[in-house]
Design an enzyme around this catalytic site. Structure first.
Site, PDB file in Angstrom:
ATOM      1  N   GLU A 334      -9.045   3.348  -0.441  1.00 37.37           N
ATOM      2  CA  GLU A 334      -8.540   2.690   0.773  1.00 37.37           C
ATOM      3  C   GLU A 334      -8.591   3.585   2.016  1.00 37.37           C
ATOM      4  O   GLU A 334      -7.651   3.619   2.800  1.00 37.37           O
ATOM      5  CB  GLU A 334      -7.095   2.227   0.554  1.00 37.37           C
ATOM      6  CG  GLU A 334      -6.957   1.239  -0.578  1.00 37.37           C
ATOM      7  CD  GLU A 334      -5.505   0.940  -0.929  1.00 37.37           C
ATOM      8  OE1 GLU A 334      -5.236  -0.211  -1.288  1.00 37.37           O
ATOM      9  OE2 GLU A 334      -4.666   1.828  -0.883  1.00 37.37           O
TER      10      GLU A 334
HETATM   11  C1  TNX Z   1      -3.324  -0.224  -3.905  1.00 31.77           C
HETATM   12  S1  TNX Z   1      -5.466   0.309  -5.679  1.00 31.77           S
HETATM   13  C2  TNX Z   1      -3.307   1.153  -3.875  1.00 31.77           C
HETATM   14  C3  TNX Z   1      -2.031   1.851  -3.731  1.00 31.77           C
HETATM   15  C4  TNX Z   1      -0.869   0.890  -3.679  1.00 31.77           C
HETATM   16  C5  TNX Z   1      -1.110  -0.241  -4.646  1.00 31.77           C
HETATM   17  C6  TNX Z   1       0.028  -1.192  -4.754  1.00 31.77           C
HETATM   18  C7  TNX Z   1      -5.297   1.746  -5.061  1.00 31.77           C
HETATM   19  C8  TNX Z   1      -6.191   2.738  -5.595  1.00 31.77           C
HETATM   20  N1  TNX Z   1      -4.388   1.952  -4.105  1.00 31.77           N
HETATM   21  O1  TNX Z   1      -2.045   2.686  -2.614  1.00 31.77           O
HETATM   22  O2  TNX Z   1       0.276   1.587  -4.010  1.00 31.77           O
HETATM   23  O3  TNX Z   1      -2.246  -0.944  -4.244  1.00 31.77           O
HETATM   24  O4  TNX Z   1      -0.196  -2.123  -5.758  1.00 31.77           O
END
Ligand code: TNX
Length: 526
Positions: A334
């Protein structure tokens, strides 16, 4: 060669039919042959053969073990609940009533498997390696009545069905992740979780040690990270951090349960806590405020800045020195505040830093957008899709894949709309969804042999206490553990539901605050 006559043809057909039938019933082996064994073991073993006898632990029983740690672990659990003395001898010579032996196991059990033999007079667990003895002990505990997990003396009888179990894992990587950054958890809380995970043969513990909301591990060369960056968490609580001694204590505790720690420093995104701790890490030299909300994707390390790589090198260097396991997890998810070009530059440099510190790269699957990671890397798939071309290309190039599809494996998703804790962005995940997918045949273009295994991430935006951790992980984590350990030929929702139900009384006895999924019939009182 003469052609076979009709009689011979019939014989061949019958023989083939016979073989097919034998094969079919062998495929259903664990269920079919289990008649003498109760269906109580999660993950279900590779094969079970009853012998019709019954073993009852006598008050005067003894334990012998070739591995002192696992012998002591078993003796500790059994002494507490049975009240028996159960003297332990660490030796091979004459087997005790329960014997844990590093000789005589068939080669098929490999590094983590075991053979467990129960006769009317005793129990023998044989393995090639100490990890196998430990996993065999977990199976023995699940064959005993659930009260065996009690911390205080309970009445017996402590009876086990007789027979032989041969067992070994489908995948070498069976992980659980805990996010210490969104909420801080103490060493004792994590050790409690380690003990719960060990019951289901989980062998990797991934610790998410940094994010926007908090930095949780002391780094000597950058002390503000923990002292300042660790002093917040989601919701504005006090946060906290582990000293390096704390971290080492957890690593050692995990090792005593044959679990390898994978530390994660999530970069280049998810870095507000670090950026808030040092003005010099920011492109504009200005510190952002600390962050206690739950948004993602707004922070980025400064990719053009040389100091960024000094920082990464020193942080990962200290972590590498403290970590006996092979992987450093660099996050990489992300990074929506980092341009694609910067992201590729950054990931390439960081991967080289990991290698320079003698470790292998692990990262969320996003890192494969930057090209194939160096040899020995693992990319962790977290999305809700069933295809990811960049990941598939990297896998074809040798990167191993750890499967954590959020809509099946995320332990922070709600079970249903009434669940108070957790999130819903990836969907609702009850037991059938947690169990109903095949990690070896899930992603288009990623073959079974490219899959290293599975992992259940528990993100903690809404998770604050150990009771919360229990509630989200149980009963879903055991479902994932079975996908990671048991052969796909054993996959069966109905049989799984029954053996999962058998865990209820254990969790009740241990004080595990599990979610009573309505998909499972939990035994009365559990
Ligand atoms: C996505 S999926 C994230 C996290 C959040 C989570 C909550 C991923 C690698 N990163 O930063 O905590 O969703 O479900």
């Amino acid at each position: 060669m003469s052609r076979p006559g009709p009689r011979r043809l019939l014989l061949v057909v019958l023989t083939v039919l016979g073989l097919v039938c034998a094969g079919l019933s062998a495929g259903a082996g664990p269920a079919a042959a289990a008649s003498a064994f109760p269906n109580t073991v999660v993950p279900v073993p590779v094969s079970e053969t009853g012998n019709g006898s019954t073993f009852t632990l006598p008050a005067g029983a003894t334990i012998t073990s070739d591995d002192a740690g696992t012998g002591g672990y078993l003796a500790g659990i059994l002494r507490a609940s049975t009240g028996y003395a159960l003297p332990l001898t660490v030796a091979t010579s004459s087997p005790g009533t329960i014997a844990l032996s590093l000789s005589g196991a068939p080669g098929t059990v490999g590094a983590e498997g075991y053979q467990l033999t129960v006769t009317a007079t005793g129990v023998l667990i044989q393995a090639q390696q100490p990890a196998g003895l430990f996993h065999g002990v977990q199976t023995l505990l699940q064959l005993l009545p659930g009260a065996v997990m009690s911390a205080s003396v309970r009445p017996g009888p402590w009876t086990v069905a007789g027979g032989t179990i041969l067992d070994y894992p489908r995948f070498g990587y069976r992980g659980a992740m805990l996010d210490l950054a969104r909420h801080f958890f103490t060493v004792a809380q994590v050790e409690r979780y380690i003990d719960e995970l060990a019951l289901y043969k989980i062998n990797y513990l991934h610790l998410h040690l940094s994010d926007d909301q908090g930095w949780r591990i002391a780094i000597n060369s950058w002390p503000n990270l923990a002292v300042y960056g660790g002093s917040t968490e989601v919701g504005g609580g006090a946060g906290g951090y582990w000293t390096q001694a704390d971290y080492s204590a957890v690593v050692a505790y995990a090792a005593s349960r044959f679990m390898t720690v994978v530390p994660e420093i999530d970069i280049p995104g998810h870095t507000n806590a670090a950026l808030a701790s040092y003005a010099s890490l920011n492109c504009d030299g200005v510190v952002p405020s600390r962050y206690t909300g739950t948004n993602v994707g707004f922070s980025s390390l400064c990719v053009p800045l040389p100091l960024t790589y000094t920082f990464v090198d020193q942080v990962l260097g200290e972590l590498a020195a403290l970590t006996p396991g092979p992987y450093l997890h660099i996050g990489g998810d992300e990074a929506s505040s980092t341009s694609a070009a910067d992201y590729a530059t950054f990931v390439d440099k960081v991967e080289r830093i990991v290698i320079a510190h003698g470790k292998s790269v692990m990262g969320w699957h996003d890192i494969t957008d930057a090209g194939t990671p160096p040899a020995g890397a693992q990319a962790q798939f977290w999305d809700t899709t069933t295809s990811d071309p960049a990941l598939a290309a990297a896998a074809a190039d040798g990167t191993k894949v750890v499967m954590s599809p959020a809509n099946h494996a995320y332990l922070d998703m709600k079970y249903n709309h009434r669940t108070k804790l957790g999130q819903t962005w990836a969907g609702l995940v009850d037991v059938d969804t947690a169990y109903g997918w095949d990690p070896g045949d899930y992603l288009t273009g990623v073959t079974g042999s490219e899959v290293a295994g599975v992992e259940g991430p528990l993100w903690t935006e809404t998770i604050v206490t150990s009771a919360d951790i229990d509630y989200m992980a149980f009963p879903r984590l055991p479902a994932l553990a079975e996908l990671g350990w048991s052969p796909w030929s054993t996959h069966d929702q109905t049989a799984f539901a029954a053996r999962l139900g058998a865990q209820g009384p254990r969790w009740k006895t241990m004080g595990v605050n599990y979610y009573h999924s309505t998909q499972i019939s939990w035994p009365a009182g559990s």
